[in-house]
Design an enzyme around this catalytic site. Sequence first.
Site, PDB file in Angstrom:
ATOM      1  N   GLU A  50      18.427 -17.030  27.032  1.00  9.19           N
ATOM      2  CA  GLU A  50      17.592 -16.520  25.938  1.00  9.19           C
ATOM      3  C   GLU A  50      16.103 -16.662  26.237  1.00  9.19           C
ATOM      4  O   GLU A  50      15.292 -16.831  25.325  1.00  9.19           O
ATOM      5  CB  GLU A  50      17.945 -17.196  24.604  1.00  9.19           C
ATOM      6  N   HIS A 322      19.341 -25.369  20.730  1.00 13.55           N
ATOM      7  CA  HIS A 322      20.357 -26.044  21.537  1.00 13.55           C
ATOM      8  C   HIS A 322      19.687 -27.211  22.253  1.00 13.55           C
ATOM      9  O   HIS A 322      18.489 -27.160  22.546  1.00 13.55           O
ATOM     10  CB  HIS A 322      20.944 -25.119  22.607  1.00 13.55           C
TER      11      HIS A 322
END
Length: 591
Positions: A50, A322
């Site tokens: 990402e 995350h």
Amino acid sequence: MDDTPTQINLLTLNVWGLKYISKLRRQRLEEIGRQLAAADPQPHIVALQECFTEEDYRSIRRETRFMLPYGKYYCSGSFGGGLAILSRWPIEESTVFRYSLNGRPTAFFRGDWYVGKGVACAKIRYGPGPKHIVEVFNTHTHSPYESGPNDSYLCHRTSQAWEMAKLLRGAAERGHLVVALGDFNMLPLSLQHRIITAHSPVRDVWRVLHPESSVGPADHPAEQARRRPIPTAEFNIIENGAASDGPYNTWRWTKQQQKLLGPGKPEVTVAPDTIDRRGKRIDFVFASTGDISVLGGGWAPTRASVGMMMRHPQLGCSLSDHFAVEATLEFHPLSAPSSSSDNPQPHHLHPAKTTATATATPYDTGALKPRGPSKQSSLLSNPKFRPDSETIAHDVFLRAPAGATPGGGGTEDDGETFDARTMSTHIPAQALDNGTFLHIAPQRSPTPSEAGFGSHDHLDDDLSQKKEFAAQANLGDEQTALPGTVYDDVLAVLERYVRREEGQRKWRGRHFFASVAGTVACLVGVFWSPHNYVAFILMLVSSLGLVAGTIDGLLALLFFNSELRALREFEWEVRNAKGGRDDMDDDQRAW
């Protein structure tokens, strides 16, 4: 280049870098670069997901250029796949593999199809030897937007796991160390997880070191079946490797809790004994051992932990939604030679000598003399030939199935007969009807790397070496096969999704023709319209309807046809893998 290392430190992190969507993106990713440069132990290979803008990638590269001087940003799709690899050692080759099934363009609000998700592949040389190469595979699979039996994206994630396993298996056959990292959007021991570990020679590093770790969040049925107590936040980090959705991550807090963070505000802490029902492990590190026979040993995991849990020094928020997963692989030499020879030589080092002294086998095509036209071609050229009433002889260069008798005795349960003189296998006519000409043997066919040798005695030596090394390094047993019921589950998922997509293609095609008819009707109405505003409304409706219908028509013609063909390829591979099992029926053999 430094001397050949005995340890390789790995790190994978989803940096949550969606442009215009992710909050505080630029500040967070700059801090991620600084923390990577200051990490202890220093990572040698870093996989990022990402990271959708090259600007963010360059900011991380500026901070890590001395510790990780080599890097590659991978471009794919309309907006980029968000994958990047940083390395301490040179990257000799790189490529990006796009998944054949990856979302739908109609789900534009989700974006998976438009970013072109896939696998970032890199060959990294860590030493001077010919096999001192680690092949790194970094991926971010399709997000699980839905759940339960109606999850329409389950088929996509299963296909992506299947394709990842093929890439890992091919790299291992080249004799290289194989590492797969990334946000796999799957749970431990799920269908996708089992496909990767069974169809490629890699192990889940975390489960090697934490075999009793959770298989999902506390409320997941698979985890509830284990009857374990609900974990605390600290236990989920240390033992379960839950790098996602835990209470330590501020981006999982409520909006009211997030308002307590910011410049000049006191630090908000989370108690270690906080109950954590949602924390789960969807970020993975998979690794192989490398070519044990050539290296004289193999790579084994010695450390796995959740990292990058610090917060931004000014903003007080977590650096991403995350946490990172870190792992260390350490080289373990074999304690003693596994061969009975006084001075054993790996077969991979002297293939010419091996094949020169070996007895020719059916795999050695040089041992087969050319023959005239095959019986199959003569039968097919005969207009009186009927596939449904006869069998055909299909020339194959494969050994006889177990239990077959020379001269055409064959076996009772495989539906085929084997002729040792002509190397022909008589295949049931149903195989011809389905367009499939495969020899199904109870034992697996040789890999391309194995097929280059005339003798296969070294395969037993390699297997014994692998077992010896696994016991020495406490790796546990390697999962080498899936039960037939798992393949049935995959085929059931495929069947449901194919029906869905065929219905979508049909209705979108009908919408196109209906929009054309509606446009013609509106134009006729304009001709007879008594008022200008009525004509304007009819023209507006016809234009919008025709545009929408044309889009659906193009989707039906291009996207859904392409997707259904990819599904057919996936189904063929699954049936072929299942067909190699002993418990298949005649219909499955002839598919």
